[in-house]
Design a protein around this motif. Sequence first.
Motif, PDB file in Angstrom:
ATOM      1  N   UNK A 114       0.801  -1.211   0.000  1.00  0.00           N
ATOM      2  CA  UNK A 114       0.000   0.000   0.000  1.00  0.00           C
ATOM      3  C   UNK A 114       0.839   1.268   0.000  1.00  0.00           C
ATOM      4  N   UNK A 115       1.931   1.276   0.737  1.00  0.00           N
ATOM      5  CA  UNK A 115       2.784   2.467   0.808  1.00  0.00           C
ATOM      6  C   UNK A 115       3.419   2.773  -0.538  1.00  0.00           C
ATOM      7  N   UNK A 116       3.929   1.751  -1.199  1.00  0.00           N
ATOM      8  CA  UNK A 116       4.546   1.968  -2.508  1.00  0.00           C
ATOM      9  C   UNK A 116       3.488   2.373  -3.540  1.00  0.00           C
ATOM     10  N   UNK A 117       2.330   1.742  -3.488  1.00  0.00           N
ATOM     11  CA  UNK A 117       1.257   2.120  -4.412  1.00  0.00           C
ATOM     12  C   UNK A 117       0.843   3.573  -4.181  1.00  0.00           C
ATOM     13  N   UNK A 118       0.808   4.016  -2.932  1.00  0.00           N
ATOM     14  CA  UNK A 118       0.472   5.404  -2.620  1.00  0.00           C
ATOM     15  C   UNK A 118       1.515   6.370  -3.180  1.00  0.00           C
ATOM     16  N   UNK A 119       2.788   6.050  -3.008  1.00  0.00           N
ATOM     17  CA  UNK A 119       3.861   6.905  -3.529  1.00  0.00           C
ATOM     18  C   UNK A 119       3.771   6.998  -5.051  1.00  0.00           C
ATOM     19  N   UNK A 120       3.561   5.861  -5.714  1.00  0.00           N
ATOM     20  CA  UNK A 120       3.435   5.865  -7.175  1.00  0.00           C
ATOM     21  C   UNK A 120       2.216   6.674  -7.601  1.00  0.00           C
ATOM     22  N   UNK A 121       1.118   6.545  -6.886  1.00  0.00           N
ATOM     23  CA  UNK A 121      -0.100   7.288  -7.229  1.00  0.00           C
ATOM     24  C   UNK A 121       0.126   8.794  -7.159  1.00  0.00           C
ATOM     25  N   UNK A 122       0.727   9.261  -6.084  1.00  0.00           N
ATOM     26  CA  UNK A 122       0.981  10.699  -5.932  1.00  0.00           C
ATOM     27  C   UNK A 122       1.954  11.176  -7.010  1.00  0.00           C
ATOM     28  N   UNK A 123       3.037  10.436  -7.219  1.00  0.00           N
ATOM     29  CA  UNK A 123       4.010  10.832  -8.247  1.00  0.00           C
ATOM     30  C   UNK A 123       3.366  10.827  -9.630  1.00  0.00           C
TER      31      UNK A 123
END
Length: 150
Positions: A114-123
């Motif tokens: 979830x954390x990596x998916x969140x970072x990718x989503x924001x970027x």
Amino acid sequence: MTDRQPNHEPHAGAPFGAMLRGALVPSTVAGLVAVVALVVVRGGGVLAGALIGLVVAVGFFASGMFLLSRLVRTANPASFFAVAMAVYLGQVIALLLVIMAFKDADWVDGVALGAVAFVVTIAWQLFAMRALRRARVPVYDLPDEEEGPR
């Protein structure tokens, strides 16, 4: 043999292609940085979950932009909306299948995913908007020069 000139006129899918080109690499790099940070902070056990989060998030956004850039060739709002909703429904179904596949997997760290998916989503959102602004794709038809002012 025909002497066809390439058509450089923007089409309805052009903004999505520009957004895909502008967001894919920076979002992937941001995701990789998040993966490395999580592995350093939480240990090697989170690597699988973090990498799955990276692949799923980048795949989600890239597939949507790619399909919209290829499928939307007219500016008809009704057909655009139908294609966009069909692509989104396909993406949601794919995400559901991924969640179902990994929900009981002990080797997948859900927090890291979830954390990596969140970072990718924001970027992705930031760089896609940046690419769209730089693409300067007109959102309206330019008036014909022959018509003159009204």
